[in-house]
Design a protein around this motif. Structure first.
Motif, PDB file in Angstrom:
ATOM      1  N   PRO A 187     -16.427 -15.042 -18.848  1.00 37.32           N
ATOM      2  CA  PRO A 187     -17.368 -15.699 -17.925  1.00 37.32           C
ATOM      3  C   PRO A 187     -16.877 -17.070 -17.474  1.00 37.32           C
ATOM      4  O   PRO A 187     -16.510 -17.913 -18.294  1.00 37.32           O
ATOM      5  CB  PRO A 187     -18.652 -15.821 -18.752  1.00 37.32           C
ATOM      6  N   CYS A 188     -16.873 -17.275 -16.166  1.00 39.63           N
ATOM      7  CA  CYS A 188     -16.562 -18.584 -15.590  1.00 39.63           C
ATOM      8  C   CYS A 188     -17.874 -19.341 -15.450  1.00 39.63           C
ATOM      9  O   CYS A 188     -18.833 -18.846 -14.845  1.00 39.63           O
ATOM     10  CB  CYS A 188     -15.889 -18.413 -14.230  1.00 39.63           C
ATOM     11  N   ILE A 189     -17.925 -20.555 -15.993  1.00 33.75           N
ATOM     12  CA  ILE A 189     -19.172 -21.329 -15.955  1.00 33.75           C
ATOM     13  C   ILE A 189     -19.138 -22.414 -14.875  1.00 33.75           C
ATOM     14  O   ILE A 189     -20.086 -23.184 -14.755  1.00 33.75           O
ATOM     15  CB  ILE A 189     -19.485 -21.956 -17.327  1.00 33.75           C
ATOM     16  N   SER A 190     -18.055 -22.470 -14.112  1.00 34.56           N
ATOM     17  CA  SER A 190     -17.999 -23.409 -12.992  1.00 34.56           C
ATOM     18  C   SER A 190     -18.729 -22.812 -11.797  1.00 34.56           C
ATOM     19  O   SER A 190     -18.796 -21.589 -11.658  1.00 34.56           O
ATOM     20  CB  SER A 190     -16.542 -23.702 -12.616  1.00 34.56           C
ATOM     21  N   PRO A 191     -19.279 -23.633 -10.924  1.00 33.85           N
ATOM     22  CA  PRO A 191     -19.972 -23.107  -9.744  1.00 33.85           C
ATOM     23  C   PRO A 191     -19.063 -22.213  -8.905  1.00 33.85           C
ATOM     24  O   PRO A 191     -17.865 -22.475  -8.771  1.00 33.85           O
ATOM     25  CB  PRO A 191     -20.359 -24.373  -8.969  1.00 33.85           C
ATOM     26  N   ASP A 219     -19.263 -21.757  -5.665  1.00 35.98           N
ATOM     27  CA  ASP A 219     -18.952 -22.435  -4.416  1.00 35.98           C
ATOM     28  C   ASP A 219     -17.907 -23.519  -4.673  1.00 35.98           C
ATOM     29  O   ASP A 219     -18.160 -24.475  -5.407  1.00 35.98           O
ATOM     30  CB  ASP A 219     -20.233 -23.062  -3.847  1.00 35.98           C
ATOM     31  N   PRO A 220     -16.705 -23.419  -4.083  1.00 37.36           N
ATOM     32  CA  PRO A 220     -15.665 -24.421  -4.355  1.00 37.36           C
ATOM     33  C   PRO A 220     -16.032 -25.822  -3.888  1.00 37.36           C
ATOM     34  O   PRO A 220     -15.480 -26.803  -4.398  1.00 37.36           O
ATOM     35  CB  PRO A 220     -14.442 -23.883  -3.601  1.00 37.36           C
ATOM     36  N   THR A 221     -16.972 -25.933  -2.943  1.00 33.21           N
ATOM     37  CA  THR A 221     -17.392 -27.261  -2.492  1.00 33.21           C
ATOM     38  C   THR A 221     -18.387 -27.900  -3.452  1.00 33.21           C
ATOM     39  O   THR A 221     -18.734 -29.076  -3.291  1.00 33.21           O
ATOM     40  CB  THR A 221     -18.013 -27.205  -1.087  1.00 33.21           C
ATOM     41  N   ALA A 222     -18.831 -27.139  -4.440  1.00 34.87           N
ATOM     42  CA  ALA A 222     -19.812 -27.649  -5.408  1.00 34.87           C
ATOM     43  C   ALA A 222     -19.197 -27.890  -6.778  1.00 34.87           C
ATOM     44  O   ALA A 222     -19.912 -28.131  -7.744  1.00 34.87           O
ATOM     45  CB  ALA A 222     -20.973 -26.662  -5.535  1.00 34.87           C
ATOM     46  N   ARG A 223     -17.874 -27.820  -6.871  1.00 39.05           N
ATOM     47  CA  ARG A 223     -17.223 -28.051  -8.153  1.00 39.05           C
ATOM     48  C   ARG A 223     -16.023 -28.978  -7.971  1.00 39.05           C
ATOM     49  O   ARG A 223     -15.521 -29.182  -6.868  1.00 39.05           O
ATOM     50  CB  ARG A 223     -16.780 -26.731  -8.787  1.00 39.05           C
ATOM     51  N   GLY A 224     -15.578 -29.528  -9.087  1.00 36.14           N
ATOM     52  CA  GLY A 224     -14.390 -30.360  -9.078  1.00 36.14           C
ATOM     53  C   GLY A 224     -13.136 -29.518  -9.061  1.00 36.14           C
ATOM     54  O   GLY A 224     -13.171 -28.300  -8.833  1.00 36.14           O
ATOM     55  N   SER A 225     -12.002 -30.151  -9.345  1.00 32.71           N
ATOM     56  CA  SER A 225     -10.707 -29.464  -9.267  1.00 32.71           C
ATOM     57  C   SER A 225     -10.364 -28.838 -10.612  1.00 32.71           C
ATOM     58  O   SER A 225      -9.329 -29.132 -11.214  1.00 32.71           O
ATOM     59  CB  SER A 225      -9.620 -30.449  -8.834  1.00 32.71           C
ATOM     60  N   GLN A 226     -11.234 -27.957 -11.066  1.00 35.83           N
ATOM     61  CA  GLN A 226     -11.050 -27.291 -12.349  1.00 35.83           C
ATOM     62  C   GLN A 226     -11.867 -26.009 -12.378  1.00 35.83           C
ATOM     63  O   GLN A 226     -12.787 -25.819 -11.575  1.00 35.83           O
ATOM     64  CB  GLN A 226     -11.517 -28.186 -13.501  1.00 35.83           C
ATOM     65  N   LEU A 227     -11.522 -25.139 -13.307  1.00 30.46           N
ATOM     66  CA  LEU A 227     -12.328 -23.967 -13.621  1.00 30.46           C
ATOM     67  C   LEU A 227     -12.527 -23.943 -15.127  1.00 30.46           C
ATOM     68  O   LEU A 227     -11.582 -24.188 -15.894  1.00 30.46           O
ATOM     69  CB  LEU A 227     -11.653 -22.674 -13.159  1.00 30.46           C
ATOM     70  N   SER A 228     -13.728 -23.637 -15.555  1.00 27.59           N
ATOM     71  CA  SER A 228     -14.050 -23.609 -16.974  1.00 27.59           C
ATOM     72  C   SER A 228     -14.576 -22.234 -17.352  1.00 27.59           C
ATOM     73  O   SER A 228     -15.366 -21.627 -16.622  1.00 27.59           O
ATOM     74  CB  SER A 228     -15.099 -24.676 -17.303  1.00 27.59           C
ATOM     75  N   PHE A 229     -14.151 -21.765 -18.525  1.00 31.14           N
ATOM     76  CA  PHE A 229     -14.512 -20.428 -18.997  1.00 31.14           C
ATOM     77  C   PHE A 229     -15.070 -20.528 -20.405  1.00 31.14           C
ATOM     78  O   PHE A 229     -14.634 -21.368 -21.201  1.00 31.14           O
ATOM     79  CB  PHE A 229     -13.281 -19.509 -18.979  1.00 31.14           C
ATOM     80  N   ARG A 230     -16.015 -19.666 -20.699  1.00 30.84           N
ATOM     81  CA  ARG A 230     -16.681 -19.701 -22.002  1.00 30.84           C
ATOM     82  C   ARG A 230     -16.239 -18.517 -22.856  1.00 30.84           C
ATOM     83  O   ARG A 230     -16.220 -17.377 -22.390  1.00 30.84           O
ATOM     84  CB  ARG A 230     -18.193 -19.704 -21.808  1.00 30.84           C
ATOM     85  N   HIS A 231     -15.873 -18.825 -24.100  1.00 29.14           N
ATOM     86  CA  HIS A 231     -15.507 -17.799 -25.070  1.00 29.14           C
ATOM     87  C   HIS A 231     -15.706 -18.395 -26.455  1.00 29.14           C
ATOM     88  O   HIS A 231     -15.352 -19.560 -26.685  1.00 29.14           O
ATOM     89  CB  HIS A 231     -14.040 -17.379 -24.884  1.00 29.14           C
ATOM     90  N   PRO A 232     -16.269 -17.642 -27.408  1.00 29.26           N
ATOM     91  CA  PRO A 232     -16.512 -18.213 -28.742  1.00 29.26           C
ATOM     92  C   PRO A 232     -15.233 -18.657 -29.453  1.00 29.26           C
ATOM     93  O   PRO A 232     -15.281 -19.487 -30.356  1.00 29.26           O
ATOM     94  CB  PRO A 232     -17.212 -17.073 -29.505  1.00 29.26           C
ATOM     95  N   GLU A 233     -14.093 -18.115 -29.040  1.00 30.25           N
ATOM     96  CA  GLU A 233     -12.812 -18.507 -29.643  1.00 30.25           C
ATOM     97  C   GLU A 233     -11.954 -19.262 -28.633  1.00 30.25           C
ATOM     98  O   GLU A 233     -10.727 -19.140 -28.600  1.00 30.25           O
ATOM     99  CB  GLU A 233     -12.073 -17.262 -30.153  1.00 30.25           C
TER     100      GLU A 233
END
Length: 407
Positions: free
Chosen positions: A322-326, A328-342
């Protein structure tokens, strides 16, 4: 569908492709952590060598005048100003982000007598919240936290300052700066924006949004080096009212008069405290020159293209992540964040493969995109490596679970 030929074609057509050659990037490494520490500009080592050998070694103390060391904080601040939509005389490079936060929170409280509440959101970057807490412990402030959806409703007659990070360090979600600044002003409050994950990567228009105060860090997208000096912004309309609490000698109206009583310098200079760190400022100046030379419009365009390419690639190679970044690319910074328990172990497995991202507690894998030097092929290689790490389970190795001091 993202693929390697497409990535290489995008790189070949990239108008910024030549800028990558101005950074020291180790061969075989995919560096996606420029949102934590920017890459080393090739010109920095020679510039520091010049400062050390000629200006310091030969000029000695004369270089405060002959090499104009004394104006470095203002010069670098003026170079940063167009990157954040400010006038040159409204920005100064000095101290750390944390110290600048303290100075500007205290100054804002002094400009709103009778109000003590500093409003922020839970999960804001820790130093922002810690600085409020420090002033609260001195009886000068009262911390109030409200979720994003409730921030406007929490702006009442007790709020002196709204303190927010423009781009969230974990998720990359971007606040609507203009809307929230307007809401705070309608409530009689000032606004302080932390631009640490914005400056040099996404559009910022402090003047157009009528922002009051801002801080930002110099070692991420500005490539100033580890622990580089930060910067501070104060809108010109607040210069005369600004009372910064750390009344060091460099913020004095006449520091070399050596008088016993403090008198603040005019304008943004009053935000200075101690003697400027010349080597660090010279390194920051080199990084800012590169980013300013590219310009925010081109940086933003590429940043959004990179993040969209990477998001599509990871959706193919790691479809269950799962990607937890918005979206819409205009609504996020210059990064992508993903969630995983490990996420921590996965991050270490990627680093072992030469793909450097980072981890944020408790379960977030961050991949930063520095448009000045990140390639589309880097994004494709990172997506491939992530998919292989997840599919193979190599992150389960014990060595990848051992937490280092810096995560």
């Amino acid at each position: 569908m993202s693929n390697l030929p497409e990535a290489r074609a995008l790189d070949a057509a990239d108008p910024l492709r030549s800028w990558r050659g101005l950074f020291a990037l180790p061969p075989g490494v995919v560096y996606l952590d420029g949102n934590s520490l920017g890459a080393l500009p090739l010109g920095t080592a020679s510039r520091l060598g010049e400062v050390m050998r000629r200006e310091w070694g030969e000029g000695l103390i004369r270089s405060w005048n002959t090499a104009d060391w004394i104006s470095l904080p203002r010069r670098v601040g003026a170079m940063i100003a167009p990157l954040v939509g400010a006038a040159p005389h409204e920005v100064i490079a000095c101290d750390s982000t944390s110290v600048n936060l303290f100075k500007l929170i205290a100054a804002a409280l002094a400009m709103r007598p009778g109000r003590k509440v500093v409003l922020s959101e839970p999960g804001n970057f820790p130093t922002d919240l810690y600085m409020i807490a420090g002033l609260e412990a001195q009886g000068l402030a009262e911390r109030r936290l409200a979720p994003r959806a409730e921030l406007v409703a929490a702006l009442d007659e007790d709020v002196a300052l709204l303190l927010l990070t423009h781009v969230h360090y974990k998720t990359g979600a971007m606040h609507d700066m203009a809307r929230l600044t307007r809401a705070a002003h309608d409530a009689g409050a000032l606004v302080l924006w932390d631009l640490s994950h914005s400056a040099g990567a996404v559009p910022v228009d402090l003047t157009g949004c009528e922002a009051d105060l801002a801080v930002g860090c110099g070692y991420k997208y500005l490539n100033g080096g580890p622990g580089a000096p930060a910067f501070a912004f104060v809108a010109e309309r607040h210069h005369e009212a600004l009372q910064q609490p750390l009344t060091g000698w460099m913020g004095h109206a006449a520091p070399f008069a050596f008088t016993d009583d403090y008198a603040p310098a005019s304008g943004i200079d009053r935000l200075l405290t101690g003697t400027p760190p010349i080597l660090a400022l010279a390194a920051l100046e080199e990084g800012v020159k590169l980013i300013a030379g590219i310009g925010m419009e081109r940086l933003t365009t590429k940043s959004r293209a990179l993040s969209e390419f990477l998001r599509a690639a990871i959706a193919e190679t790691a479809p269950g992540l799962p990607c937890i970044s918005p979206e819409d690319p205009t609504a996020r910074g210059s990064q992508l964040s993903f969630r995983h328990p490990e996420a921590y172990a996965i991050c270490q497995a990627l680093i072992a493969r030469g793909v450097i991202g980072d981890f944020r507690d408790p379960d977030i894998l961050r991949l930063g995109l520095a448009p000045a030097y990140t390639r589309f092929e880097d994004c494709w290689n990172a997506a491939q490596a992530l998919g292989e790490v997840l599919e193979s389970g190599e992150w389960e190795r014990p060595e990848y679970r051992q937490r280092a001091a810096v995560t």
